[in-house]
Design a protein around this motif. Structure first.
Motif, mmCIF file in Angstrom:
data_model
loop_
_atom_site.group_PDB
_atom_site.id
_atom_site.type_symbol
_atom_site.label_atom_id
_atom_site.label_comp_id
_atom_site.label_asym_id
_atom_site.label_seq_id
_atom_site.Cartn_x
_atom_site.Cartn_y
_atom_site.Cartn_z
ATOM 1 N N THR A 129 0.916 -1.048 0.041
ATOM 2 C CA THR A 129 0.067 -0.060 -0.076
ATOM 3 C C THR A 129 1.009 1.012 -0.145
ATOM 4 O OG1 THR A 129 -1.692 -1.284 1.208
ATOM 5 C CG2 THR A 129 -1.921 1.142 1.266
ATOM 6 N N VAL A 130 0.715 1.982 -0.859
ATOM 7 C CA VAL A 130 1.595 3.630 -1.036
ATOM 8 C C VAL A 130 0.495 4.542 -1.215
ATOM 9 C CG1 VAL A 130 3.599 2.443 -2.135
ATOM 10 C CG2 VAL A 130 1.640 3.301 -3.587
ATOM 11 N N ASN A 131 1.259 5.865 -0.618
ATOM 12 C CA ASN A 131 0.395 7.078 -0.853
ATOM 13 C C ASN A 131 0.424 7.345 -2.130
ATOM 14 O OD1 ASN A 131 -0.133 7.250 1.803
ATOM 15 N ND2 ASN A 131 1.884 8.028 2.442
ATOM 16 N N THR A 132 -0.543 7.851 -2.889
ATOM 17 C CA THR A 132 -0.489 8.289 -4.393
ATOM 18 C C THR A 132 0.395 9.121 -4.502
ATOM 19 O OG1 THR A 132 -2.895 7.626 -3.928
ATOM 20 C CG2 THR A 132 -2.241 8.826 -5.864
ATOM 21 N N ALA A 133 0.678 9.950 -3.646
ATOM 22 C CA ALA A 133 1.664 11.134 -3.909
ATOM 23 C C ALA A 133 2.991 10.617 -4.152
ATOM 24 C CB ALA A 133 1.397 12.198 -2.713
ATOM 25 N N ASP A 134 3.230 9.581 -3.564
ATOM 26 C CA ASP A 134 4.402 8.952 -3.623
ATOM 27 C C ASP A 134 4.702 8.000 -4.705
ATOM 28 O OD1 ASP A 134 4.947 10.277 -1.354
ATOM 29 O OD2 ASP A 134 4.630 8.587 -0.120
ATOM 30 N N ALA A 135 3.598 7.719 -5.539
ATOM 31 C CA ALA A 135 3.612 6.706 -6.515
ATOM 32 C C ALA A 135 3.606 7.251 -7.842
ATOM 33 C CB ALA A 135 2.472 5.922 -6.410
ATOM 34 N N THR A 136 4.071 6.474 -8.827
ATOM 35 C CA THR A 136 4.023 6.950 -10.175
ATOM 36 C C THR A 136 3.504 5.783 -11.061
ATOM 37 O OG1 THR A 136 6.263 5.740 -10.645
ATOM 38 C CG2 THR A 136 6.493 8.157 -9.914
ATOM 39 N N VAL A 137 3.167 6.047 -12.108
ATOM 40 C CA VAL A 137 2.540 4.783 -13.098
ATOM 41 C C VAL A 137 3.497 3.741 -13.099
ATOM 42 C CG1 VAL A 137 1.835 4.549 -15.446
ATOM 43 C CG2 VAL A 137 1.434 6.706 -14.394
ATOM 44 N N GLU A 138 4.566 4.197 -13.154
ATOM 45 C CA GLU A 138 5.788 3.201 -13.351
ATOM 46 C C GLU A 138 5.695 2.151 -12.020
ATOM 47 O OE1 GLU A 138 9.613 4.366 -14.113
ATOM 48 O OE2 GLU A 138 10.077 2.032 -13.958
ATOM 49 N N THR A 139 5.865 2.876 -11.104
ATOM 50 C CA THR A 139 5.852 2.146 -9.774
ATOM 51 C C THR A 139 4.784 1.246 -9.680
ATOM 52 O OG1 THR A 139 4.931 3.719 -8.660
ATOM 53 C CG2 THR A 139 7.437 3.371 -8.601
ATOM 54 N N LEU A 140 3.492 1.575 -9.943
ATOM 55 C CA LEU A 140 2.359 1.119 -9.706
ATOM 56 C C LEU A 140 2.204 -0.154 -10.889
ATOM 57 C CD1 LEU A 140 -0.360 3.664 -9.074
ATOM 58 C CD2 LEU A 140 0.784 2.268 -7.428
ATOM 59 N N THR A 141 2.660 0.067 -11.895
ATOM 60 C CA THR A 141 2.506 -0.900 -12.717
ATOM 61 C C THR A 141 3.396 -2.107 -12.508
ATOM 62 O OG1 THR A 141 2.215 0.823 -14.444
ATOM 63 C CG2 THR A 141 2.699 -1.356 -15.606
ATOM 64 N N ARG A 142 4.765 -1.584 -11.963
ATOM 65 C CA ARG A 142 5.521 -2.873 -11.612
ATOM 66 C C ARG A 142 4.940 -3.634 -10.532
ATOM 67 N NH1 ARG A 142 10.005 -2.687 -14.037
ATOM 68 N NH2 ARG A 142 9.979 -0.650 -14.604
ATOM 69 N N MET A 143 4.411 -3.051 -9.936
ATOM 70 C CA MET A 143 3.763 -3.731 -8.449
ATOM 71 C C MET A 143 2.699 -4.637 -8.979
ATOM 72 S SD MET A 143 3.171 -0.849 -5.646
ATOM 73 C CE MET A 143 2.739 -1.651 -4.123
ATOM 74 N N MET A 144 1.806 -4.205 -9.975
ATOM 75 C CA MET A 144 0.763 -5.099 -10.629
ATOM 76 C C MET A 144 1.115 -6.113 -11.123
ATOM 77 S SD MET A 144 -2.534 -2.717 -11.656
ATOM 78 C CE MET A 144 -1.592 -1.564 -12.586
ATOM 79 N N ILE A 145 2.169 -5.851 -12.306
ATOM 80 C CA ILE A 145 2.804 -7.119 -12.998
ATOM 81 C C ILE A 145 3.937 -7.763 -12.348
ATOM 82 C CG2 ILE A 145 3.865 -7.422 -15.143
ATOM 83 C CD1 ILE A 145 3.036 -4.600 -15.987
#
Lengths: 509, 318, 328
Positions: free
Chosen positions: A224-240
Motif C-alpha cells: 500500500t503506498v501513498n498516491t502522492a509518492d507513486a508513479t505510473v511506473e511503480t504501480l505498474t511494476r507492482m501490478m505486473i
C-alpha cells in the motif's frame, strides 16, 4: 474523525476450487480517504471487494470494523454496518421508483404494512437534493441513464449513512462530464469523512482522486503506498511484478500471406470505420478499455453480429460477412470474452464441448463418432495440460484456466486459419496464463494468424507483433516494434478520448 | 466432499427412478395379478399414447422450451385421422395426419424459434387455436370410423407376436428417438442449445433451426399418437386429448428431465410415463378408484421436491 | 455483454406516448372490441348483457388476480383451476352434510388457502420452479376433489344457498361486485403496501431484493397463499351460482387465467404488471366470448380469436421490448 481507520481486514484468505483468490491480505480504509484497489484482472480485487461487502465469507483472517472484530455474513449485515458496495452491474430494480430503490428492504410504513409513500419520497428527495441529482424520487429507475442509475446507488449509500462506500470500476460506462460529476460527489463524500474504496484500471483516475493505493497480484498483497509518492511506473511494476520480457514469449516474426483484411466495417452505435489486416504467423494485439467496442468488432467478424457496412477479404478474395457456421468453416475462430456464457456449455463434458463447433467432422451420416471424439479430447488434455477427471466431467466444475483451455481446444482441433482471442487470460491462474501465452506464440510460429484482444496492457505488449488501439468504437493508433510501449498505448487511448470530449464540448457550446 | 456431492447428484437425478422401483415393489406385493404378462402389456398399451407424445416433447424440453399445444394437437389430429379415413381411406388419412402434425409443429416452431415468443404462452395460444380448429372441422360432433375392417385398426388394436401394436410403436419410436438424441449430431445440438444457447451460437450451431426442428418432432410424435388413439377408439371427439399436455409434462418431469433444458433423456421420459401408468394400474388392481393415482402422482412430485432439497443439503433426513 | 455508452435520460414525449400506447394496449383492444360488437349486434350494448358479461368474467377474473400476484413474482400457479373445484365441492358437500353455509364456506376457503400455502412452501423451500410444483398440485388437488365427491357431481340440497349471491346493485351482481372490489383492493395492495411493492422488487431483480434484506421465500409463500385463497373464493362463488359441484369444474381455467393476465400485459418473467391490466385482460376475454356468442358464431371462432389475440399480445410485447432496446 478524519484519518481514523474505519474498516480493516487482517490476514484474510479466500480459496475457490482450484484457485487461491486471496492469500493473507490486509487492507484498511480510513475515514475521509479514497483508497484505490488495483491489480490485473484476476488479481483478487473483486474477491476482496465481495468479502468486504458480505457477499463472500473469508476462509481465514479477520475483519475489524470501528475497532471490533466482526463477521459480515450477508450484504444486509454489511449495509447495517454502513458498508455499501456499488456494483459495476448495478443492482437496481428497473420497475421500481428511485425512492423505492434507494430504501429497498426498509421502506417506511404507516403500520399494517401500508407504505408511507410521502415519507419515502421526501426522504429520498432530501438525499437526491444533497447529491444534486436532477431526477425525481418518483421516477421509474428503468428510464434513467446508466450514470443516473449509479447516482441512485450512491444515494442509497448516502441514505444508509454509509461509512464505507466501495466503487467497482464506476467510470466504465460514463461520459467525461458524468465522470466529473461522479468525482465531485466522491470528493463530497470524502469531506464528510466517508471512507471510499475505489477499484479502477485507469491510472489517470487513480492519480486524480485517490489518497492511497493498494495493489494486489495473484491474490497476494503487493503493498500500500501513498498516491502522492507513486508513479505510473511503480504501480505498474507492482501490478505486473516482473519484467515483461521474461514472462511473455513472443512468436518469432515470420509472416506469410495476408489472411484477413477488413475495410471500413461499421455498426451503428458500436463501432465505425474499422480497417485492418492480419497475416499468417502474425499476432495482432487489439488494445482498448472495456466498452471500446473490441469484442463487438470480433463478434461481427465471427458473424454473431451483423455489420452495417464494410468489406471483408479472406486470403485475398472478397467474401460476404459470414455467419458463425461459415466463419468456422473458413477457419475464422473466436474464443469469446465470457467463457461461461459464450464459450462453453458448462453442463456438458469437455469432450462434447471440444467437438461442438465441428459436429459434421466428428459424425458420419449425422451419427456421432464417439471414439474419435474421445481421441481428440485425450490429445488436447495432454498437450494443453488440462486437469479434468475424464471426457464427460462437466466443464462447469473446472477452474477458469482449464475451462479456457477447453475453449482453445475447441478451435485448435480443426486447423484454424485465424484465431481471435478475446481476453484469453481473464480471471485464470498464473500457470494456465503462461501455458496460454506460450501456446499463442507456438501457434503463430506454425503459421496461424492470431488476434489477441485484451485490456491487460502487459499481455498485449508481451505477445503481439503489432498493436492496434481502440477507443470509443474506432481505431486510433497502430504500433510496431520499438513504438510498442505502455506510454504510447495509454497516450493513444486517452488522446482520442480527450479530443472527442472537447469536440463534444464545442458542439455543446 | 466430492464423493458426497456425487451421491447427492445421484439421488437428485435418480431419486424418482428409485421411488418408481419402490412403488412397483409395493404394488407387486399387494396385487398378485399385477406381475402378469397380460397385465403389464395392458399397462404398456395404456401408456402408449402419452408415451409417444412425451418422446417428442422431450426434445422440446431438452432444448429449453415447453409445448403445451400437444393436448389440443392430439384432439385435432385424432379427429382428422378418423374423418379422413372415412373419406380417403387409411393411407391417405395417415399421410394427411402426419403432414398436419408437422405443420402444427412448424407453427409452434416458427413462433418460438424465429419470432422468439415465450414458448409457454405461444404454445398456449396454439392450444386455444387448435381447439377452435377442431370444433370448426368436426362441427363439435363425434366422428366414428365407418369401416373398421381396414388395416387402420392395426395401430391401436393389432398385435405382433402377442405384443400390442401401440406398445411396439412406442418402443420403436422411443428407440429411434433415443438414438437420435444420444448418438447423432442433431441430438448433440439439442443438448447444446438447451444447455447454453449463446454458447451454441458461438459454436456455429443455428440454434433457431434446432429449436424449430424439436417442435417438428413434437408435432410428428403427436400425429403418431393421434393415429394410435383414433385406431384404438375407432372414433374421436373434440375433448379427447384435453389435459394430455400436462400429463405428458408430468411424465417428463417425473423421469428427471430438467425443465430448464440441457439435461434429460428418452429413457427417463419412458420411465416417468410408465411410472404414471403403473401407479394407475396398480392402484386400480388394489381396489382404489382411478383418481387416487392423481394423489399418488402429487405425492411423488412433492417427494421429488423434498429429495431435491435434501440432495442440496447433502443429507436425506432433517 | 455490451453496455451502451449513452442513453437518453428520459424518453421524449413521442417515446412516452408510444410507451403508454404499447403498455396499455389491452384497453384499446377492449374498446375496439366493444365498439365492434355494439355496431354488429343490437344486443351487445344493453345493460342486461353487459352486467351479464361482468358476472361471467368474475370467476376467471378472481383466479387471474391471484395469478397476477404470483406472476409479478416471476412464478406461475397451475393449480388454481383444481383449487377452485376443491372449494366448490367442499362448500356444497359440507353444506349438504349439515354445516351451515358460513361454516361450509369458511372451510372451503380455508382448504384453498391451505393448498396455496403448500404450493408456496414447496416453492420457497426448494427453489424448484413453481411450474413443476404447481403442475403436481394441479393433478393432486383434482385427485382430492374426486376422492371427496367420489367422481360424481354434488347437487346442493338447500336452494337458499344459491340465492346468497342474488344481491344486486342496480344490475351488477354480488359476484361481479366482489370481483371489482378485489381488483381495487389488490391494486391498492400492489401500489400502496410494502408487501405489494416488494413483489415487483422480487420479480424484477431477485438478487437485489435478497441483498436488501427482503425474505424472498416468505414473500413468495404469502403470494401463493393469497392465490390459493382467491381460487377458493372463486370456487365458492361458482358453487353458489351453479348449485352444483362438478368434479371437473374449472378444468383448464388455470390456462385461461394465465391467458387473461398475459393478455393484459403482465410479464411472465416477473417484475411488471398490475391489476388494471389483469382486469382489462379478463374483460377482453369475456367481451370477445360474449360478443361472438351474440353473433351466433360457432364457439370455435371464439377459441381461434383468443389464440390469435394472445399471439398478437406477444407480438406487441416483443415490439415493445425491441423499441425500448433501440431507445437505449
Amino acid at each position: 474523525m478524519a484519518g481514523e481507520t474505519i474498516l480493516s481486514i487482517e490476514g484474510v484468505s479466500k480459496n475457490f476450487p482450484g484457485v487461491r483468490a486471496l492469500k493473507d491480505v490486509s487492507f484498511d480504509v480510513r475515514a475521509g480517504e479514497v483508497h484505490a484497489l488495483m491489480g490485473e484482472n484476476g488479481a483478487g480485487k473483486s474477491t476482496l471487494m465481495k468479502v468486504l461487502a458480505g457477499l463472500y465469507r473469508p476462509d481465514g483472517g479477520r475483519i475489524m470494523h470501528k475497532g471490533e472484530e466482526v463477521d459480515i455474513r450477508t450484504p444486509l449485515e454489511a449495509r447495517d454496518r454502513g458498508i455499501l458496495l456499488i456494483h459495476q452491474e448495478l443492482s437496481l430494480s428497473p420497475e421500481l421508483s428511485v425512492a423505492e430503490n434507494i430504501f429497498l428492504g426498509s421502506w417506511p410504513t404507516k403500520g399494517l404494512g401500508i407504505l408511507n409513500k410521502r415519507k419515502l419520497n421526501s426522504d429520498a428527495g432530501r438525499v437526491l437534493d444533497a447529491l444534486g441529482c436532477d431526477f425525481r424520487p418518483t421516477t421509474r429507475v428503468g428510464t434513467l441513464s446508466i450514470a443516473r442509475k449509479q447516482m441512485v446507488e450512491i444515494a442509497r449509500a448516502q441514505a444508509f449513512n454509509a461509512s464505507v462506500v466501495i466503487f467497482d470500476e464506476p467510470t466504465a460506462s460514463l461520459t467525461d462530464t458524468e465522470k466529473e460529476k461522479l468525482f465531485s460527489i466522491i470528493a463530497d463524500l470524502k469531506a464528510r469523512n466517508v471512507g471510499i474504496v475505489y477499484i479502477s484500471h485507469k491510472m489517470n483516475e487513480i492519480f486524480e482522486i485517490t489518497d492511497r493505493v493498494t495493489v494486489l497480484r495473484d491474490g497476494v498483497l503487493q503493498g500500500t503506498v501513498n498516491t502522492a509518492d507513486a508513479t505510473v511506473e511503480t504501480l505498474t511494476r507492482m501490478m505486473i511484478g516482473r519484467a515483461l520480457d521474461s514472462f511473455f514469449t513472443r512468436a518469432r516474426s515470420n509472416f506469410g500471406a495476408e489472411v484477413l483484411r477488413v475495410e471500413g466495417m461499421a455498426k451503428k452505435g458500436l463501432f465505425e470505420n474499422i480497417s485492418f489486416s492480419v497475416r499468417e504467423g502474425e499476432v495482432l494485439g487489439l488494445y482498448g478499455l472495456i466498452g471500446a467496442g473490441r469484442s463487438e468488432v470480433a463478434e461481427t467478424l465471427f458473424g454473431v453480429r451483423r455489420a452495417d457496412a464494410g468489406r471483408l477479404f479472406w486470403k485475398g478474395g472478397e467474401i460476404p460477412f459470414p455467419t458463425p457456421r461459415q466463419a468456422i468453416d473458413l477457419g475464422l475462430c473466436l474464443a469469446p470474452e465470457s467463457r461461461k456464457e459464450q464459450g462453453l456449455v458448462i453442463g456438458m463434458g469437455g469432450r462434447e464441448n471440444i467437438t461442438l463447433p465441428h459436429l459434421g467432422l466428428f459424425s458420419r451420416l449425422g451419427i456421432m463418432n464417439r471414439e474419435r471424439e474421445t481421441q481428440v479430447f485425450t490429445r488436447y488434455r495432454e498437450t494443453l495440460e488440462i486437469k479434468t477427471t475424464g471426457p464427460s466431467q462437466r466443464v462447469g466444475n473446472l477452474s477458469g484456466g482449464n475451462q479456457q483451455k477447453f475453449v482453445l481446444a475447441k478451435w485448435l482441433c480443426n486447423k484454424p486459419r485465424l484465431l481471435i482471442l478475446d481476453e484469453p487470460t481473464r480471471g485464470i491462474d498464473v500457470g494456465s496464463k503462461s501455458v496460454i501465452h506460450a501456446l499463442i506464440a507456438k501457434l503463430a510460429e506454425e503459421g496461424l494468424a492470431v488476434i489477441v484482444i485484451s485490456s491487460e496492457m502487459p499481455e498485449v505488449l508481451g505477445v503481439s507483433h503489432r498493436i492496434l488501439t481502440m477507443s470509443e468504437g474506432a481505431f486510433n493508433g497502430e504500433f510496431t516494434g520499438e513504438a510498442m510501449t505502455e506510454e504510447n498505448l495509454i497516450d493513444a487511448v486517452s488522446r482520442h478520448r480527450e479530443s472527442s470530449s472537447s469536440r463534444r464540448a464545442r458542439t455543446a457550446a | 466432499m466430492i464423493a458426497t456431492l456425487t451421491t447427492g447428484d445421484f439421488i437428485r437425478r435418480n431419486g424418482l427412478i428409485i421411488a418408481f422401483a419402490a412403488i412397483l415393489a409395493i404394488v407387486a406385493l399387494s396385487a398378485p395379478t399385477f406381475l402378469t404378462v397380460g397385465n403389464l402389456l395392458g399397462v404398456l398399451r395404456q401408456i402408449a399414447i402419452v408415451g409417444t407424445i412425451a418422446v417428442g416433447v422431450t426434445f422440446v424440453v431438452i432444448s429449453g422450451r415447453l409445448d403445451l399445444s400437444v393436448g389440443s394437437g392430439l384432439t385435432f389430429l385424432s379427429v382428422l385421422v378418423v374423418s379422413q379415413h372415412n373419406q380417403i381411406g387409411p393411407a391417405g388419412a395417415l399421410a394427411v395426419t402426419l403432414c398436419c402434425g408437422l405443420l402444427i409443429g412448424a407453427c409452434n416452431g416458427f413462433l418460438v424459434a424465429y419470432l422468439r415468443f415465450d414458448s409457454l404462452i405461444a404454445t398456449l395460444a396454439m392450444l386455444s387455436l387448435l381447439q377452435g380448429v377442431t370444433i370448426w372441422y368436426s362441427g363439435g360432433a363425434n366422428v366414428n370410423v365407418a369401416d373398421s375392417t381396414t388395416w387402420f385398426s392395426f395401430f391401436g388394436r393389432g398385435s405382433v407376436l402377442g405384443i400390442p401394436a401401440p406398445v411396439l410403436l412406442l418402443v420403436l419410436g422411443a428407440a429411434v428417438a433415443g438414438f437420435v438424441l444420444m448418438r447423432t449430431r442433431f441430438g448433440r445440438a439439442v443438448f447444446a442449445v438447451g444447455g447454453n444457447e449463446t454458447a451454441s451460437i458461438f459454436s456455429g450451431i443455428a440454434a433457431p433451426r434446432i429449436v424449430f426442428a424439436t417442435y417438428l418432432i413434437s408435432g410428428l410424435a403427436t400425429a403418431c399418437a393421434a393415429i394410435i388413439m383414433g385406431s384404438r377408439v375407432m372414433g374421436a371427439q373434440s375433448t379427447i386429448g384435453q389435459g394430455y399436455e400436462l400429463t405428458v409434462l408430468a411424465g417428463i418431469i417425473l423421469g428427471g428431465t430438467s425443465l430448464l433444458g440441457g439435461y434429460g433423456s428418452i429413457w427417463r421420459t419412458i420411465v416417468g410415463v410408465a411410472m404414471l401408468g403403473f401407479i394407475e394400474n396398480g392402484l386400480i388392481l388394489m381396489g382404489f378408484p382411478y383418481y387416487v393415482q392423481w394423489l399418488v402422482t402429487w405425492a411423488i412430485v412433492i417427494m421429488a421436491v423434498w429429495i431435491d432439497l435434501a440432495a442440496k443439503r447433502g443429507r436425506l433426513l432433517a | 455483454m455490451t453496455q451502451s455508452l449513452t442513453q437518453p435520460a428520459l424518453s421524449g414525449h413521442k417515446g412516452m406516448a408510444r410507451t403508454i400506447l404499447l403498455r396499455s394496449h389491452i384497453w384499446l383492444f377492449l374498446l375496439a372490441a366493444c365498439v365492434f360488437f355494439s355496431v354488429v349486434s343490437p344486443y351487445f350494448l344493453t345493460v342486461n348483457n353487459l352486467a351479464n358479461v361482468l358476472t361471467q368474467s368474475a370467476f376467471i377474473g378472481i383466479l387471474a388476480i391471484g395469478m397476477t400476484l404470483v406472476m409479478i413474482n416471476g412464478e406461475i400457479d397451475l393449480s388454481v383451476g383444481a383449487t377452485l373445484a376443491l372449494a366448490c365441492a367442499l362448500a356444497i358437500g359440507l353444506h349438504n352434510g349439515g354445516a351451515s353455509a358460513p361454516v361450509a364456506i369458511a372451510a372451503a376457503l380455508l382448504a384453498g388457502t391451505a393448498m396455496g400455502l403448500l404450493n408456496g412452501s414447496l416453492v420457497a423451500l426448494s427453489g424448484m420452479h413453481s411450474f413443476v410444483v404447481t403442475l403436481g398440485a394441479l393433478i393432486g388437488i383434482r385427485g382430492l376433489v374426486f376422492v371427496y365427491t367420489g367422481g360424481n357431481a354434488l347437487l346442493v340440497n338447500d336452494f337458499e344457498y344459491t340465492e346468497i349471491p342474488e344481491v344486486y346493485l342496480g344490475q351488477i351482481s354480488l359476484t361481479a361486485m366482489i370481483f371489482f372490489a378485489l381488483v381495487l383492493f389488490f391494486q391498492w395492495f400492489l401500489t400502496s403496501t410494502r408487501h405489494g411493492r416488494e413483489a415487483y422488487a422480487v420479480g424484477d431483480n431477485v438478487e437485489a431484493a435478497r441483498d436488501a434484506g427482503i425474505r424472498v421465500g416468505r414473500h413468495k409463500l404469502i403470494n401463493f397463499t393469497l392465490c390459493g385463497f382467491l381460487a377458493a373464493l372463486s370456487g365458492v362463488l361458482l358453487s353458489m351460482r351453479l348449485g352444483t359441484a362438478e368434479p371437473q369444474a374449472g378444468r383448464s381455467w388455470e390456462l385461461w387465467a394465465i391467458i387473461a393476465v398475459v393478455l393484459g400485459g403482465t410479464r411472465l418473467k416477473g417484475g411488471y404488471g398490475d391489476m388494471w391490466r389483469t382486469l382489462g385482460g379478463v374483460l377482453a376475454l369475456a367481451v370477445v366470448q360474449n360478443g361472438l356468442r351474440l353473433l351466433n358464431t360457432p364457439n370455435y371462432v371464439e377459441l381461434i380469436v383468443m389464440g390469435l389475440v394472445l399471439l398478437l399480445a406477444l407480438g406487441l410485447d416483443r415490439i415493445m421490448l425491441l423499441g425500448t432496446r433501440k431507445g437505449e
